[in-house]
Design a protein around this motif. Structure first.
Motif, mmCIF file in Angstrom:
data_model
loop_
_atom_site.group_PDB
_atom_site.id
_atom_site.type_symbol
_atom_site.label_atom_id
_atom_site.label_comp_id
_atom_site.label_asym_id
_atom_site.label_seq_id
_atom_site.Cartn_x
_atom_site.Cartn_y
_atom_site.Cartn_z
ATOM 1 N N LYS A 44 1.957 -93.059 -83.460
ATOM 2 C CA LYS A 44 2.467 -92.162 -84.501
ATOM 3 C C LYS A 44 1.304 -91.601 -85.322
ATOM 4 C CE LYS A 44 7.032 -91.803 -85.563
ATOM 5 N NZ LYS A 44 7.771 -90.869 -86.424
ATOM 6 N N LEU A 76 -0.318 -90.321 -93.521
ATOM 7 C CA LEU A 76 -0.211 -91.708 -93.985
ATOM 8 C C LEU A 76 1.079 -91.967 -94.762
ATOM 9 C CD1 LEU A 76 -3.878 -92.574 -95.092
ATOM 10 C CD2 LEU A 76 -2.785 -92.894 -92.866
ATOM 11 N N SER A 106 -4.808 -91.007 -90.328
ATOM 12 C CA SER A 106 -5.528 -92.230 -89.922
ATOM 13 C C SER A 106 -7.015 -91.968 -89.758
ATOM 14 C CB SER A 106 -4.936 -92.799 -88.631
ATOM 15 O OG SER A 106 -5.142 -91.929 -87.559
ATOM 16 N N GLN A 165 4.019 -90.644 -94.135
ATOM 17 C CA GLN A 165 5.063 -90.859 -93.141
ATOM 18 C C GLN A 165 4.937 -92.244 -92.505
ATOM 19 O OE1 GLN A 165 7.770 -88.860 -92.292
ATOM 20 N NE2 GLN A 165 8.312 -90.724 -91.184
ATOM 21 N N LEU A 166 3.701 -92.666 -92.271
ATOM 22 C CA LEU A 166 3.487 -93.965 -91.630
ATOM 23 C C LEU A 166 3.971 -95.115 -92.513
ATOM 24 C CD1 LEU A 166 -0.035 -93.299 -90.105
ATOM 25 C CD2 LEU A 166 2.139 -93.421 -88.892
ATOM 26 N N PHE A 195 -4.391 -97.486 -99.018
ATOM 27 C CA PHE A 195 -3.366 -97.545 -97.971
ATOM 28 C C PHE A 195 -2.884 -98.988 -97.773
ATOM 29 C CE2 PHE A 195 -2.354 -98.092 -93.411
ATOM 30 C CZ PHE A 195 -1.260 -97.236 -93.327
ATOM 31 N N ASP A 221 0.825 -88.136 -87.367
ATOM 32 C CA ASP A 221 1.594 -88.107 -88.603
ATOM 33 C C ASP A 221 0.678 -88.457 -89.772
ATOM 34 O OD1 ASP A 221 4.240 -87.299 -88.384
ATOM 35 O OD2 ASP A 221 4.848 -89.180 -87.449
ATOM 36 N N ILE A 238 -4.694 -98.832 -88.885
ATOM 37 C CA ILE A 238 -3.253 -98.637 -88.665
ATOM 38 C C ILE A 238 -2.697 -99.763 -87.789
ATOM 39 C CG2 ILE A 238 -1.503 -97.125 -87.659
ATOM 40 C CD1 ILE A 238 -2.665 -95.901 -90.148
#
Lengths: 534, 534
Positions: free
Chosen positions: A407, B106, B41, B108-109, B57, B104, A139
């Motif tokens: 997040k 993935l 994550s 949303q990220l 991702f 949150d 991330i």
């Protein structure tokens, strides 16, 4: 320059595949390879019709990066493929660092990217124990890619609106974790912990002697700074850079009561005409991971009216763990704090902050109101512009990766990451305690994730304590490290410290590291040690 | 938090497609969207079996970034979608900056990444004229992605072997372009031009007064620095930070002969007990892009034994052009030079260097020999370790993107890029010269790519010169800029300077910008001006 056949196979894209981890080793799509060899950077965007080439080029790059990430996390891969400077400089199998007047083609550039990674060090590898910053958070990495694609500068709201507000939100979060009230607290992201520490000295000096900004040190009395012997060298460096002089930094021995020493110093320094104004307490020293008694130091600072800085570059991450945060009790009483999320929190390099309790001080200390850069008559609330708070002008955007990771994990995700690292340290500590061929540098359980130890070859083990044994032991870690780097399966740092001869320091900050990796490290040191000392 | 349907469509990957520029707006692969919403994550690497999720991702992220790049370079897109700080803080259509304790997902990220880009400023847009750093070089971007994936620190050869050697090679290249012999020249990458300029003052001070490092400014006579009125504020800032004091910086007027002024100052400063030691000459001032007469200044510096620094943060790029490099004649006589490849050369932010003629000085000035960090008994040639040359400890790797771009373009590629930017400036200059509703701030042809001008609404045009007209004219640029940002189709900076009221400054550093964009800028200013002043 010749390109190896192996590499050629990698430089190809496949419309069918879209880039699997494996395809970097397969020759699929090879019929397209020639495309890249006849294409150049001028064919990429913003070139007319450059969209397709750009897409395929970045897609191929992604495939290379995915393969690298996968390899980095694969325990059977090497951590590094060591070459001496002269070897790399001479060029290895088509990898030449030299620059020409004429452009290279896209195929060569992709091979260069691959080679750059190949001959580098896999800092994400579970067996890379060499630095305080290890690991590769996906991330965080995504955050860096977004940041570099946005390619902006964070000195005004005008050109970095979202990033500037994210900084604001992260600072509030960090202030509240520290325990500062909503009325307190400011901060700025810095290029590394040394710069954050430099800010702390700069701010403390300005706080007590605001004339220094315009009139310089000549308008001030001779100053003194206090810090513990094991603190980071950046306190001395700051004193040198800021014109205070490195001799103005007075070291306090770690093994005596810091509070007592500080009082003594205060009694000693004043009569000499020196004015102590700043105390640095360390929460997580570089080598031992030791944490100074923050509350004791805060008492002294309050009593004598001194600026208390806490260098929690390494230890700050512990604040996120309910289990470990009490080790930093008293940190809320600091005037300023350095905290590097790029260490224990695993944020990609660089990500460091200086947090300041007194609101407005950063701005006052650093502003020069250069109207030609930061116009006060803009149509938005310019109090969000950060340019005048910084000693830099342009600043790199270091916030987004941290914000996105927060997040993604939530505070609880960081907590379990920190706990995991300290569990690994504990595991190593107890392993070493039970071994005769290893010796711990300090006997107590580590406060942070640093574990320091000597490997004792039989020859050394049989020697009586004394200078001769020390001389011999001093050579052990460098010898093993040299062989370790050449073989490349793991990597750990060593250093001497004070009267202790060279010893290994193992640090845990990589969430990928498991107990099996700790076992492997000890096995490797033993194996290499036996080979060297048989 | 609600996710908009529009965004949901983006958060999907397609095995068939591998991410085309267009698919970001198509709902293909939508059946997979739900995967990301149930993934977090913790499912990414280093999680067991995290490879597939990681791949998908990052693939989806690539698609988002490709769509953003494409949009940034599309002339019909907006440069920015302006919102005031309070609007962004309150959260816009599901984009909340607030952080939670819980993770949150993935999906949303990815939406967050998209929104972050959406509400930011497209600095790559051909109509973004706001800063000295504009554009987005795809090779440079690739370099940044590789750098962040390598995630290492460039303070030792041990953990950054390739990057450290690349720095070495780039420095040699830059030294030779400047005209320094092989025996001369050193340098270090800095976090921005202000830090590079700070290094120059630090080095000059140490060169003349090495005692300052240990004993501080109190061991030195009162110092004076000289710089021109239009130089960057970082010279003053450096004096403030380094404990010399901002009042020690003496400004030389730009419109008089600098050589004469310098001599005068030398005659004036000495009797006051001030010791001038440092002169900053600017090659490319921030606002005008003006270049100080370097040879004249070098003559003076040689005669008086002063350190000559050239702040070529902005102008350094001109050295790559045979057509323009003579403007910097005399730069080889400088003791130190700031050069920001992240400006005219279009390298992604940040990339700035301080180049120093005297070999070894950087090391002497900054080393503290912290053996616990930089071990001298390592098995490779530790002269390549850079940690002790820097005032930072850890440094971000800023070299790779520059090295890769140089490989990609060759020196000749940079040359044509620079020439293109200056041609755009010339085009704008002649356009403005022929217009009655615009007035140039200075009449001569620009030396660099800066073009400064006022827009004159009819009401202002009809006023006689004087304070009233100035007052009115001062408001024009901020008013137009406010409206320009709200509409978002282009972006240009303004500022006052000296006795000149607010004027626009157009700068060219984006290779994507063409003459049509220059025309569009003038059309926009005219259109907005007419709307505001009709």
């Amino acid at each position: 320059m010749e390109i190896k056949q192996d590499d050629r196979q990698l430089i190809s894209w496949s419309k069918q595949d879209g880039g699997s981890f494996e395809n970097a080793d397969k020759p699929n799509g090879q019929h397209l390879a020639s495309d890249f060899s006849s294409l150049h950077s001028k064919d990429l965007l913003p070139a007319k019709n450059g969209e397709e080439v750009t897409k395929h080029f970045l897609q191929e790059l992604l495939n290379i990066l995915l393969a690298y990430i996968s390899k980095s996390l694969n325990r059977s891969s090497k951590v590094l493929d060591f070459h001496h400077p002269h070897q790399l400089k001479e060029g290895l199998e088509g990898f030449s660092l030299e620059l020409q007047d004429q452009p290279d083609n896209l195929e060569q550039l992709l091979v260069d990217c691959q080679d750059t990674l190949k001959y580098g060090v896999k800092t994400a590898h579970p067996c890379f124990f060499n630095q305080l910053s290890t690991g590769l958070d996906i991330i965080g990495l995504a955050g860096e890619w977004v940041t570099s694609t946005a390619n902006t500068n964070i000195f005004t709201y005008e050109i970095a609106p979202v990033f500037i507000l994210m900084e604001d939100i992260i600072f509030k979060k960090m202030h509240s974790i520290i325990g500062w009230s909503e009325k307190e607290g400011d901060g700025i992201f810095c290029p590394g912990g040394t710069m954050s520490n430099l800010y702390s000295v700069l701010l403390a000096r300005y706080h007590f002697f605001p004339r220094v900004k315009t009139a310089g040190m000549l308008a001030l009395p001779p100053l003194a700074l206090l810090t513990s012997t094991h603190s980071h060298f950046s306190i001395k460096k700051s004193a040198a850079v800021l014109g205070i002089g490195s001799e103005s930094v007075f070291l306090v021995k770690c093994d005596e009561s810091i509070a007592l020493i500080l009082m003594k110093y205060n009694l000693v320094l004043y009569p000499q005409g020196l004015v102590p104004f700043y105390v640095n307490a360390t929460a997580g020293t570089t080598v031992y991971g030791a944490i100074d008694p923050l509350n004791d130091i805060a008492d002294i600072c309050e009593r004598f009216g001194l600026w208390m800085h806490v260098d929690a570059a390494w230890g700050g991450g512990l604040l996120l763990s309910k289990r470990h945060r009490m080790k930093l009790q008293g940190i809320d009483r600091a005037s300023s704090i350095t905290w590097n999320p790029h260490k224990m929190m695993g944020v990609p390099l660089q990500c460091s902050v200086i947090l300041v309790q007194k609101k407005g001080l950063l701005q006052e200390c650093n502003q020069l109101c250069a109207e030609y850069l930061f116009q006060p008559d803009k149509h938005y609330d310019v109090s969000y512009d950060t340019g005048d708070k910084s000693i830099q002008c342009g600043r790199h955007v270091d916030i987004f990766k941290l914000w996105l990771m927060w997040k993604a994990k939530g505070s609880e995700g960081f907590e379990s990451q920190v706990n995991h690292c300290l569990e690994n340290a504990e595991y190593l500590y107890y392993k070493l305690k039970s071994r005769k061929d290893f010796q711990l540098v300090f006997q107590s359980q580590p406060e942070h994730s640093n574990v320091c130890f000597w490997y004792l070859p039989t020859s050394v083990r049989n020697m009586p304590p004394g200078p001769e044994r020390d001389r011999e032991l001093h050579m052990v870690a460098p010898k093993i490290k040299a062989k370790m780097m050449e073989e490349g399966m793991t990597m750990i740092g060593y250093q001497p410290l004070g009267d202790k001869v060279n010893f290994f320091r193992c640090v845990f900050s990589n969430p990928a590291t498991q107990k099996e990796d700790v076992d492997f490290l000890l096995d490797e040191i033993t194996r290499l040690g036996r080979e060297l000392y048989s």
